[in-house]
Design an enzyme around this catalytic site. Structure first.
Site, PDB file in Angstrom:
ATOM      1  N   TYR A 171       1.120  -1.273   0.524  1.00 20.85           N
ATOM      2  CA  TYR A 171      -0.540   0.174  -0.372  1.00 20.85           C
ATOM      3  C   TYR A 171       0.369   1.249   0.045  1.00 20.85           C
ATOM      4  O   TYR A 171       0.291   2.549   0.094  1.00 20.85           O
ATOM      5  CB  TYR A 171      -0.239  -0.193   1.579  1.00 20.85           C
ATOM      6  CG  TYR A 171      -1.889  -1.018   1.491  1.00 20.85           C
ATOM      7  CD1 TYR A 171      -2.156  -1.886   0.145  1.00 20.85           C
ATOM      8  CD2 TYR A 171      -2.636  -1.405   2.391  1.00 20.85           C
ATOM      9  CE1 TYR A 171      -3.506  -2.544   0.550  1.00 20.85           C
ATOM     10  CE2 TYR A 171      -4.236  -2.029   2.292  1.00 20.85           C
ATOM     11  CZ  TYR A 171      -4.165  -2.866   1.486  1.00 20.85           C
ATOM     12  OH  TYR A 171      -4.921  -4.113   1.515  1.00 20.85           O
ATOM     13  N   ASN A 180      -8.509 -14.383  -0.006  1.00 20.38           N
ATOM     14  CA  ASN A 180      -8.452 -14.369  -1.341  1.00 20.38           C
ATOM     15  C   ASN A 180      -8.647 -15.768  -1.670  1.00 20.38           C
ATOM     16  O   ASN A 180      -8.675 -15.827  -2.937  1.00 20.38           O
ATOM     17  CB  ASN A 180      -8.280 -13.496  -2.311  1.00 20.38           C
ATOM     18  CG  ASN A 180      -8.537 -12.139  -1.753  1.00 20.38           C
ATOM     19  OD1 ASN A 180     -10.264 -11.432  -2.460  1.00 20.38           O
ATOM     20  ND2 ASN A 180      -7.434 -10.877  -2.055  1.00 20.38           N
TER      21      ASN A 180
END
Ligand code: A2P
Length: 287
Positions: A58, A144
């Protein structure tokens, strides 16, 4: 256990626990000015958040670390009351890269350990187990993963630590009923990213799907409880044992998103929200 602003941790399968609400910290780096993330993390800790979700990828993990350390220095929190989740990015899954990647995150954060470290594909789990044994991370998780991928890891011969969480997109338009049930059966906590239906950034969000926060039923519940639609969406998930990590860099919304412990939805309302499910996956980056 009744969840409250002061006490809202839920148990993980390895003896540790996770606060049911955390601050998401992804914001497009090019559009986010320096220091914004640190300010948001400080505002969140001041508002009572004990859980911050971040990642090296990030590009603002240093600001997260700076803010956590500042709040510890001020005496606002102690390290053991902060839960930080870091992430192993997909290009660093070769076993030899796992430990250095986690060390890099710790160096950037300037912290001794992270509470949770999660990966996206099963290959590197063995190397991660060594990081847990070395004390660099308290809990290991994944992100995920669908049911089949979870099964692969759970059935892996010699698995030492099973994942404690699976972080996936989850909100009233994507309630993930089957995955949630499977995770609950295996004592894996589901962590909902984009629990408010994303920032609707056209670069990676499927904008043909209706905006979650405009939903008329969620709006009407907001009116009933004198809460915002966002608070209803978050309460729905935490009330069914799903951890939420809404991102906000806006101090007012950071506080708003934490005000979800002073009301509860009825069973009927929970069922009706569940029925809003449209299998809408807003985040189109990964699938
Ligand atoms: P902002 O940072 O300006 O508050 P994510 O899907 O990554 O969790 O992102 C959530 C998005 O929703 C962000 O764009 C965030 O923007 C916005 N947001 C966060 N909290 C609220 C809220 N309470 N009401 C409306 N929008 C929100």
């Amino acid at each position: 256990m009744e969840l409250s602003a002061a006490n809202h941790r839920i148990a993980l399968n390895d003896g540790n626990s996770i606060p049911v609400i955390g601050l998401g910290t992804y914001s497009p780096p090019r559009l986010t000015s320096k220091g914004t993330c640190a300010k948001a993390v400080e505002a969140a800790i001041d508002a009572g958040y004990q859980h911050i979700d971040g990642a090296y990828i990030y590009y603002n993990e240093h600001e997260v670390g700076e803010a956590i350390r500042e709040k510890i220095k001020e005496g606002k929190v102690q390290r053991e009351n902060i839960f930080y989740c870091g992430k192993l990015w997909a290009t660093n899954l070769i076993p030899e890269m796992v430990h250095p990647s986690l060390e890099r995150t710790l160096k950037v954060l300037q912290l001794d350990y992270v509470d949770l470290y999660i990966i996206e594909v099963p290959m590197a789990f063995k190397a991660l187990e060594a990081c847990k044994d070395a004390g660099l991370v308290k809990s290991l998780g994944v992100s995920n993963f669908n049911r089949r991928q979870l099964e692969l890891i759970l059935n892996k011969p010699g698995l030492k630590y099973k994942p404690v969480i699976n972080q996936v997109e989850c909100h009233p338009y994507f309630t993930q009923p089957k995955l949630l049930k499977f995770c609950q059966q295996h004592d894996i906590v589901l962590v909902a990213y984009s629990p408010l239906g994303t920032s609707r950034d056209p670069m990676w969000v499927n904008l043909s799907s209706p905006p979650l926060l405009k939903d008329t039923f969620l709006n009407s519940l907001g009116k009933k409880y004198n809460k915002t639609t966002a608070q209803i969406a978050l309460r729905f998930n935490i009330q069914r044992g799903v951890v939420v990590i809404p991102k906000s860099f806006n101090p007012e919304r950071i506080r708003e998103n934490f005000q979800i412990f002073d009301f509860s939805l009825t069973d009927e309302e929970m069922e009706k929200i569940e029925a809003l499910n449209k299998n809408v996956r807003y985040v189109q980056l990964l699938m």
